[in-house]
Design a protein around this motif. Structure first.
Motif, short mmCIF file in Angstrom:
data_model
loop_
_atom_site.label_atom_id
_atom_site.label_comp_id
_atom_site.label_asym_id
_atom_site.label_seq_id
_atom_site.Cartn_x
_atom_site.Cartn_y
_atom_site.Cartn_z
N SER A 184 -4.37 2.45 -11.82
CA SER A 184 -3.80 1.12 -11.59
C SER A 184 -3.31 0.97 -10.15
O SER A 184 -3.56 -0.04 -9.49
N SER A 185 -2.62 1.99 -9.64
CA SER A 185 -2.12 1.93 -8.26
C SER A 185 -3.26 1.98 -7.26
O SER A 185 -3.21 1.31 -6.22
N ALA A 186 -4.29 2.77 -7.56
CA ALA A 186 -5.45 2.83 -6.65
C ALA A 186 -6.15 1.47 -6.59
O ALA A 186 -6.57 1.03 -5.52
N ALA A 187 -6.24 0.78 -7.75
CA ALA A 187 -6.83 -0.57 -7.76
C ALA A 187 -5.99 -1.53 -6.93
O ALA A 187 -6.52 -2.38 -6.20
N GLN A 188 -4.66 -1.40 -7.01
CA GLN A 188 -3.77 -2.25 -6.21
C GLN A 188 -3.96 -1.99 -4.72
O GLN A 188 -3.94 -2.93 -3.90
N ILE A 189 -4.16 -0.72 -4.35
CA ILE A 189 -4.39 -0.40 -2.94
C ILE A 189 -5.70 -1.01 -2.47
O ILE A 189 -5.77 -1.58 -1.37
N PHE A 190 -6.73 -0.91 -3.29
CA PHE A 190 -8.03 -1.49 -2.93
C PHE A 190 -7.91 -3.00 -2.72
O PHE A 190 -8.39 -3.55 -1.73
N LEU A 191 -7.24 -3.68 -3.67
CA LEU A 191 -7.06 -5.13 -3.54
C LEU A 191 -6.21 -5.48 -2.32
O LEU A 191 -6.46 -6.48 -1.64
N ALA A 192 -5.20 -4.64 -2.04
CA ALA A 192 -4.34 -4.90 -0.88
C ALA A 192 -5.11 -4.74 0.43
O ALA A 192 -4.92 -5.54 1.35
N LEU A 193 -5.97 -3.74 0.51
CA LEU A 193 -6.76 -3.56 1.73
C LEU A 193 -7.71 -4.73 1.94
O LEU A 193 -7.87 -5.24 3.05
N PHE A 194 -8.33 -5.18 0.85
CA PHE A 194 -9.20 -6.34 0.93
C PHE A 194 -8.40 -7.58 1.33
O PHE A 194 -8.82 -8.36 2.18
N VAL A 239 0.85 -1.20 0.00
CA VAL A 239 0.00 0.00 0.00
C VAL A 239 0.89 1.25 0.00
O VAL A 239 0.63 2.21 -0.74
N GLY A 240 1.94 1.24 0.80
CA GLY A 240 2.87 2.38 0.82
C GLY A 240 3.53 2.62 -0.53
O GLY A 240 3.66 3.76 -0.99
N TRP A 241 3.96 1.53 -1.19
CA TRP A 241 4.59 1.66 -2.51
C TRP A 241 3.61 2.24 -3.53
O TRP A 241 3.97 3.14 -4.30
N ASN A 242 2.39 1.76 -3.53
CA ASN A 242 1.41 2.26 -4.50
C ASN A 242 1.01 3.70 -4.19
O ASN A 242 0.72 4.47 -5.11
N ALA A 243 0.98 4.07 -2.92
CA ALA A 243 0.73 5.47 -2.56
C ALA A 243 1.85 6.35 -3.09
O ALA A 243 1.60 7.46 -3.60
N PHE A 244 3.10 5.86 -3.02
CA PHE A 244 4.23 6.61 -3.59
C PHE A 244 4.07 6.77 -5.09
O PHE A 244 4.32 7.86 -5.64
#
Length: 199
Positions: free
Chosen positions: A143-153, A67-72
C-alpha cells in the motif's frame, strides 16, 4: 492543460481507501497523515481547475513529504534498523496496542483467541493469526509503495502543469496586450470644433 485536470483523482481514491482501513485499525498517525494528504490532493485539483500554479507547487512540496512518510511506513513494517512493531506503537501515538486492520482481516487469515492468557494486558485479549495468504506487514508495504508511485507521478504532473500555467501567464502582455492583436483606439474627429464658453 485542460485534459490533465483529472490526473490527481487516482491519488484521491487511493488515499480515501487507505484512510478507511487505517480508521478500522485505529492507526492514528496514518489517519492524520492521510487527512493532510487528502487536503493536499484537493488543493492540487483546485489548482489545476483554477489555473493556479502556486497551489500546484504547494501540492508538489507536500508530495515530497508524503514520499518520506510512506518510506518510513515501509521501514517500520519491515523493521529496518531499530524499528520494531513489538516495541514501538508509533502508528497509534503510543495510546493503544492496536495493530494494522489487515493483521486480523487479511486474505485467508484465521483468527483464534487465546483464552485466559497471562500475557494479555487489562481489557485486551491475545489472539493467534494463522493461514494468511499475505502477511499484514506486506499488505501495508505494498500500500505504501503504491502511494509512493502515485506521489512520484503526481509530482511530475504538478511540476509540468504549473510550468505550463506559468508560461501561459508570461506569454500574455497585460500592459500592451491589445497591441499584439492590432487594436487601435478610435481617433478623434476634427469636424467638431470646441469653442470657448464665456459667461
Amino acid at each position: 492543460a485542460r485534459g490533465l485536470i483529472l490526473r490527481p483523482v487516482p491519488a484521491q481514491v487511493a488515499a480515501l481507501q487507505r484512510q478507511v482501513f487505517d480508521f478500522l485499525g485505529y492507526q492514528w498517525a496514518p489517519i492524520l497523515a492521510n487527512f493532510l494528504h487528502i487536503m493536499a490532493v484537493i488543493l492540487g485539483i483546485f489548482g489545476t481547475v483554477q489555473y493556479r500554479s502556486r497551489y500546484l507547487i504547494m501540492y508538489a512540496v507536500w508530495l515530497v513529504l508524503w514520499v518520506g512518510w510512506n518510506a518510513f511506513i515501509i521501514c517500520f513494517y519491515l523493521e529496518v534498523g531499530r524499528l520494531s512493531q513489538e516495541r514501538d506503537f508509533v502508528m497509534t501515538f503510543n495510546t493503544s496496542l492496536h495493530r494494522s486492520w489487515w493483521m486480523e482481516n487479511g486474505p485467508g487469515c484465521l483468527v483464534t483467541p487465546v483464552l485466559n492468557s497471562k500475557l494479555a494486558p487489562e481489557d485486551h485479549h491475545v489472539i493467534t493469526v494463522t493461514g494468511c495468504l499475505l502477511d499484514y506487514q506486506y499488505i501495508e508495504v505494498v500500500s505504501s509503495a503504491a502511494q509512493i508511485f502515485l506521489a512520484l507521478f503526481g509530482f511530475v504532473y504538478a511540476c509540468y502543469v504549473s510550468k505550463v500555467f506559468l508560461e501561459e501567464e508570461d506569454s500574455f502582455d497585460f500592459i500592451g496586450g491589445f497591441d499584439s492583436y492590432g487594436y487601435q483606439a478610435p481617433q478623434k474627429t476634427s469636424h467638431l470644433q470646441l469653442q470657448p464658453l464665456y459667461t
